[in-house]
Scaffold this motif. Structure first.
Motif: not given
Length: 401
Positions: A33-60
């Motif tokens: 399956w193709e998965t896409f991932h969006l975290s809420s504002p509760k993630q806190g301030p992030c350096a970029a609109a999209v981050e790669e963490v441990d091989g997973l891309h997260f939209h912020r």
């Protein structure tokens, strides 16, 4: 199949929530399956609109500016809805998969209706119950009832509900949700990701002042519901017969200062080591110092309904533990086989359980084997995540294959 997950927060933040999420996403991808991932504002301030963490891309999602009391949650939901709408139009997912709290579900429902995308909602704990433990509301208060009503509103409007355990499933069904619309995706572990317990690092043990000691302890976040206050209350009684006993607490959280003060008031400060938060890669070294883990959760709605990850992780590592008999633990632990349960909230029961397990070292290999077998055969992520397949197919009007 394309699935857009809507999350409260994610890695690189460390919590049971983020570890469960990462395991689910990796296993869903293993299913093709193709998965896409969006975290809420509760993630806190992030350096970029999209981050790669441990091989997973997260939209912020951008954090909204502070607002007056009472409007904060509304601003969080509006910010998340705007970002989700933008992403959903771009990615064109087949399913929007919102994960608790309900602050993520409401924006997903609104965007799903607008764009004609099915929405599923996964509840790991009810928002109103978490708020009680964190001290932001009282059970039965107007805020509590309003939050509970919002949760029930969301449950009635999504296409399918997922949850993590039987206790939560029963509560959801009791709110009028058809059992056929609720699927349990049990907490599990990636067995391959956990190494079996090893020999204690002599230098680390000496550095913490634990040489020659029998060590009981806890590794995790110091929330009130974890019951670490009960563990400290038990220490004077345990020291009466086990003067070599020491307590190792690894981690931190809202209760840390209270626990340190309690240790001083009980006169056991020199017997309790607060190791602080340690890097994730180092955690196993601290686990190896602990002879017996203690999970003394207090009995409350949250702990009676929700299953934690810690006992499963302990089993995967071949650790020995005692745990309170709250519902979340009873659903995971086979008393006397994979671990030892004691009456929640009772210091004498905790003391007796610790004494018993420390006296039964000859039986520890059997406990270790039983726990490891349980997670290998029953509570592994491959088996758990497979339960999404028929529910996803159902909301898409397909047959599960």
């Amino acid at each position: 199949m394309r699935i857009l997950h809507v999350l409260d927060h994610s890695i690189p933040l460390h919590s049971g929530y983020t570890f469960r999420t990462a395991a689910i996403l990796r296993e869903q991808r293993a299913l093709g399956w193709e998965t896409f991932h969006l975290s809420s504002p509760k993630q806190g301030p992030c350096a970029a609109a999209v981050e790669e963490v441990d091989g997973l891309h997260f939209h912020r999602c951008a954090v909204p500016s502070p607002s007056v009391a009472g409007l904060h949650e509304l601003r969080l939901m509006r910010a998340l809805e705007a970002r989700l709408d933008e992403l959903a139009r771009e990615l064109r997912p087949d399913i929007l998969h919102a994960h608790s709290p309900v602050l993520d579900a409401v924006p997903a429902i609104r965007v799903g209706r607008r764009l004609g995308i099915p929405v599923v909602y996964e509840i790991r704990a009810f928002w109103e119950d978490a708020a009680v433990d964190h001290g932001t509301t009282r059970e039965g208060s107007l805020r509590y009832r309003a939050t509970r009503a919002l949760e029930s509103w969301a449950l009635r409007r999504v296409d399918h509900v997922f949850t993590i355990c039987e206790g939560l499933r029963q509560d959801i069904v009791a709110r009028g949700i058809a059992p056929s619309r609720v699927t349990v995706i049990p907490n599990a572990v990636d067995v391959e990701g956990f190494q079996l317990s090893g020999e204690a690092d002599a230098d680390l043990k000496s550095g913490l002042g634990l040489q020659g000691a029998t060590v009981i302890g806890f590794v995790g976040s110091f929330y009130a519901y974890e019951g670490l206050d009960l563990l400290l209350q038990s220490v004077p009684r345990l020291l009466a017969t086990r003067p070599d006993l020491r307590v190792l607490l690894v981690g931190g959280g809202p209760q840390e200062a209270n626990l340190q003060r309690q240790a001083r008031e009980l006169g056991i400060a020199e017997r309790v080591v607060f190791a602080g938060r340690v890097p994730h890669a180092e955690v196993s070294r601290y686990y190896d110092l602990i002879d017996l883990l203690v999970y003394p959760r207090h009995s409350m709605r949250l702990t009676e309904l929700v299953t934690p990850l810690k006992p499963l992780e302990a089993m995967a590592q071949g650790r020995i533990f005692v745990a309170s008999d709250v519902g979340g633990h009873r659903e995971l632990v086979r008393d006397g086989e994979t671990g030892r349960l004691f009456a929640a909230g009772q210091v004498p029961a905790l003391v007796a359980a610790v004494d018993e397990m420390l006296a039964r070292r000859a039986d520890w290999p059997a406990f270790r084997q039983a726990g490891r077998t349980f997670v290998e055969q029953v509570r592994n992520w491959k088996q758990s995540v497979a339960n999404y397949r028929p529910a996803y197919a159902g909301v898409l009007g397909q047959e599960a294959r």
